[in-house]
Design a protein around this motif. Structure first.
Motif, mmCIF file in Angstrom:
data_model
loop_
_atom_site.group_PDB
_atom_site.id
_atom_site.type_symbol
_atom_site.label_atom_id
_atom_site.label_comp_id
_atom_site.label_asym_id
_atom_site.label_seq_id
_atom_site.Cartn_x
_atom_site.Cartn_y
_atom_site.Cartn_z
ATOM 1 N N ALA A 172 25.934 46.327 38.194
ATOM 2 C CA ALA A 172 27.217 46.925 37.816
ATOM 3 C C ALA A 172 27.927 47.423 39.055
ATOM 4 N N GLY A 173 29.266 47.429 39.013
ATOM 5 C CA GLY A 173 30.044 47.974 40.119
ATOM 6 C C GLY A 173 29.838 49.474 40.233
ATOM 7 N N ILE B 127 37.454 48.144 45.685
ATOM 8 C CA ILE B 127 38.201 47.020 45.132
ATOM 9 C C ILE B 127 38.382 47.271 43.641
ATOM 10 N N GLN B 128 39.651 47.335 43.212
ATOM 11 C CA GLN B 128 39.976 47.506 41.804
ATOM 12 C C GLN B 128 40.621 46.217 41.288
ATOM 13 N N GLN B 129 40.819 46.124 40.006
ATOM 14 C CA GLN B 129 41.355 44.891 39.428
ATOM 15 C C GLN B 129 42.720 44.528 39.989
ATOM 16 N N ILE C 82 29.164 38.184 45.712
ATOM 17 C CA ILE C 82 30.175 37.687 44.780
ATOM 18 C C ILE C 82 30.517 38.825 43.834
ATOM 19 N N ILE C 83 31.796 39.089 43.625
ATOM 20 C CA ILE C 83 32.189 40.094 42.643
ATOM 21 C C ILE C 83 32.886 39.389 41.480
ATOM 22 N N PHE C 84 32.614 39.887 40.285
ATOM 23 C CA PHE C 84 33.099 39.241 39.067
ATOM 24 C C PHE C 84 33.818 40.265 38.199
ATOM 25 N N SER C 85 35.051 39.963 37.850
ATOM 26 C CA SER C 85 35.851 40.868 37.027
ATOM 27 C C SER C 85 35.414 40.777 35.571
ATOM 28 N N VAL D 134 33.110 48.888 51.847
ATOM 29 C CA VAL D 134 33.817 48.663 50.590
ATOM 30 C C VAL D 134 32.814 48.502 49.453
ATOM 31 N N VAL D 135 33.148 49.050 48.287
ATOM 32 C CA VAL D 135 32.386 48.802 47.061
ATOM 33 C C VAL D 135 33.336 48.181 46.050
ATOM 34 N N CYS D 136 32.781 47.535 45.021
ATOM 35 C CA CYS D 136 33.626 47.070 43.926
ATOM 36 C C CYS D 136 33.601 48.126 42.831
ATOM 37 N N GLY D 137 34.716 48.268 42.142
ATOM 38 C CA GLY D 137 34.863 49.304 41.132
ATOM 39 C C GLY D 137 34.037 49.057 39.880
#
Length: 200
Positions: free
Chosen positions: A13-14, A32-34, A67-70, A88-91
């Motif tokens: 999970a982000g 990183i946000q949508q 890889i980040i996945f929305s 950086v992290v993904c949200g």
């Protein structure tokens, strides 16, 4: 070769935040946000919010090859991190996908990201969306998605072609924006009886 994503990668999970992500000028990282990724999966690095990344454990700082996945909403796009120059992290509305080290030589992250964005995978995601107000993809759905994997040479070729296609599309989109701005200027000039055309 057909495999499930969970056979070759770990899905996490982000990074979780309570409420709205605050902008902190002296924060220790970025998020990183949508809104930061366009429909082609390209990240707007200059628009990332800087904030304080905290948690009970060390944050999952993004690295090249991740890889980040929305997972939230109807646009479930995968983006492979190519280069990264800041923490950086993904949200929370993203999943972080990392290829397992013991198989990393046989699976190219950029290709895996490309596969997740193709029609067959996207149809599976569309059918699996859950929720009434805010739809989302469950982790298990992503982990169990089936992938078609060619040899590593073909993976590199496809990933390079995808990269080139996105670059060309970005150039064309920038030209369209520039032309629209030019037409607005012409329209304003008509109103002011001052027109200077440049069709180059």
């Amino acid at each position: 070769m057909k495999i499930k994503l969970s056979d070759i990668a770990t899905v996490k999970a982000g990074h979780g935040f309570r409420g709205k992500i605050p902008e902190i000028s002296e924060g220790n990282g970025y998020v990183i946000q949508q809104r930061d990724i366009n429909e082609n999966g390209i990240i707007n690095w200059t628009g990332l919010v800087r904030t304080e990344i905290r948690g009970r454990r060390e944050p999952d700082w993004l690295e090249p090859g991740d890889i980040i996945f929305s997972a939230r909403g109807v646009r479930n796009i995968a983006t492979c991190i190519d280069e990264i120059e800041k923490p950086v992290v993904c949200g929370p509305y993203y999943f972080l996908i990392q290829i397992n080290e013991d198989v990393s030589a046989a699976f190219l992250p950029a290709f895996i990201g490309w596969q997740l964005n193709q029609k067959r995978a996207q149809k599976t995601f569309a059918k699996a969306l859950e929720g009434s107000i805010q739809v989302s993809i469950r982790k298990s759905v992503l982990e169990n998605i089936e992938l078609d994997i060619p040899d590593i040479k073909k993976q590199h070729a496809i990933a390079e072609l995808d990269k080139l296609t996105k670059k060309e599309q970005s150039i064309f989109e920038a030209l369209i924006v520039n032309r629209k701005q030019q037409m607005r200027s012409i329209a304003a000039g008509l109103l002011n009886n001052t027109i200077e055309l440049n069709t180059k």
